[in-house]
Design a protein around this motif. Structure first.
Motif: not given
Length: 293
Positions: A36, A71, A98-104
């Motif tokens: 992470n 995820e 994906k990391k934390e949110n769909p756009s990251n």
């Protein structure tokens, strides 16, 4: 009357008394945190990981397992085939996590390619082009013809993120001893091409529970299994990848819930893959800076 009996050879124990490679099964979170926290030292860089190996080895399943662990939900984005003995992957596809949110997204991506088979399978020259960043997404592999300059899927303008930074050979543990000569030959050819480019290489051994009943009973026996240790040593001899660059995993394929032991092996392998790739990117950057002085 004294009877004489030929001494029977003693069979090796199915399990070693102690694991030959240590792993802290209760510390999954530290491995997860390492992944992470990873950010490439070079700004705006993306680590590219290319998976190759025999058809049905579990390349797509490994990608799905990594995505699932990171995820937090079971992923089947990389399609897997449990019926066909030929390669199910036909297109060159980049998989993001994906990391934390769909756009990251995590700063690393995976590429899955057509499997190596005895007669058909991927053309080795296509793998070489992929290593150099010359293959565009959605290119459909053709066992009869290699990708060539001028094709719409041939990448004429390569940037550093297009190039492969780690090459991962994926081999199923239950068939290591049965690798056909042609498959081994292609594997060695791909390894040589990566070596010429200085790309670090590791191996992932999948299906370890199918290869060893003791591991099927308890995944924590992975580094106690005599059979698996021998398989890893044989793989090292066959394709030349050092033992300390070979990592056994057990991909998710039938579960709907997570297993900490499965996750620990996946994260351990991923952590080393990331570290090797980061070292390579930094080394290439230092070479480039040195050449401009």
């Amino acid at each position: 009357m004294r009877a004489f009996f030929a001494k029977q050879p003693q069979l090796p124990p199915p399990l070693l008394d102690a694991p030959w490679r240590e792993i802290n099964w209760n510390d999954k979170q530290s491995a997860l945190q390492h992944v992470n926290d990873y950010e490439p030292y070079i700004e705006d860089r993306q680590l590219r990981i290319l998976l190759y190996g025999p058809a049905g080895a579990g390349k797509s399943s490994f990608i799905n397992s990594v995505k699932s662990v990171l995820e937090g939900r079971m992923s089947t984005l990389a399609l897997v085939d449990n019926i066909s003995h030929d390669s199910f992957t036909k297109e060159y596809t980049t998989y993001k996590v994906k990391k934390e949110n769909p756009s990251n997204f995590y700063p690393f991506v995976f590429n899955d390619i057509m499997g190596i088979t005895q007669n058909k399978g991927i053309v080795v020259d296509d793998v070489k082009l992929a290593l150099m960043g010359r293959v565009k997404d959605d290119y459909v592999f053709n066992p009869e013809h290699k990708l060539s300059e001028g094709d719409q899927y041939y990448n004429t303008t390569v940037n550093p993120n297009d190039k492969v930074h780690v090459l991962v050979c994926v081999i199923p543990a239950d068939t290591v001893s049965q690798m056909r000569e042609e498959v081994t030959k292609k594997t060695l050819e791909i390894r040589r091409a990566a070596s010429d480019l200085g790309i670090p290489q590791v191996a992932i051994i999948t299906k370890i529970d199918k290869a060893c009943p003791e591991i099927k009973k308890d995944l924590k026996n992975v580094y106690k299994s005599v059979y698996l240790k021998e398989m890893m040593e044989q793989l090292s001899v066959n394709v030349g990848i050092p033992i300390n660059c070979i990592f056994p995993v057990r991909n998710y394929f039938e579960e709907i819930d997570f297993n900490d032991d499965v996750d620990s092996l996946t994260l351990r392998a991923l952590r080393h893959i990331i570290d090797f790739g980061e070292d390579f990117m930094n080394h290439k950057m230092s070479q480039s800076e040195g050449s401009h002085k």
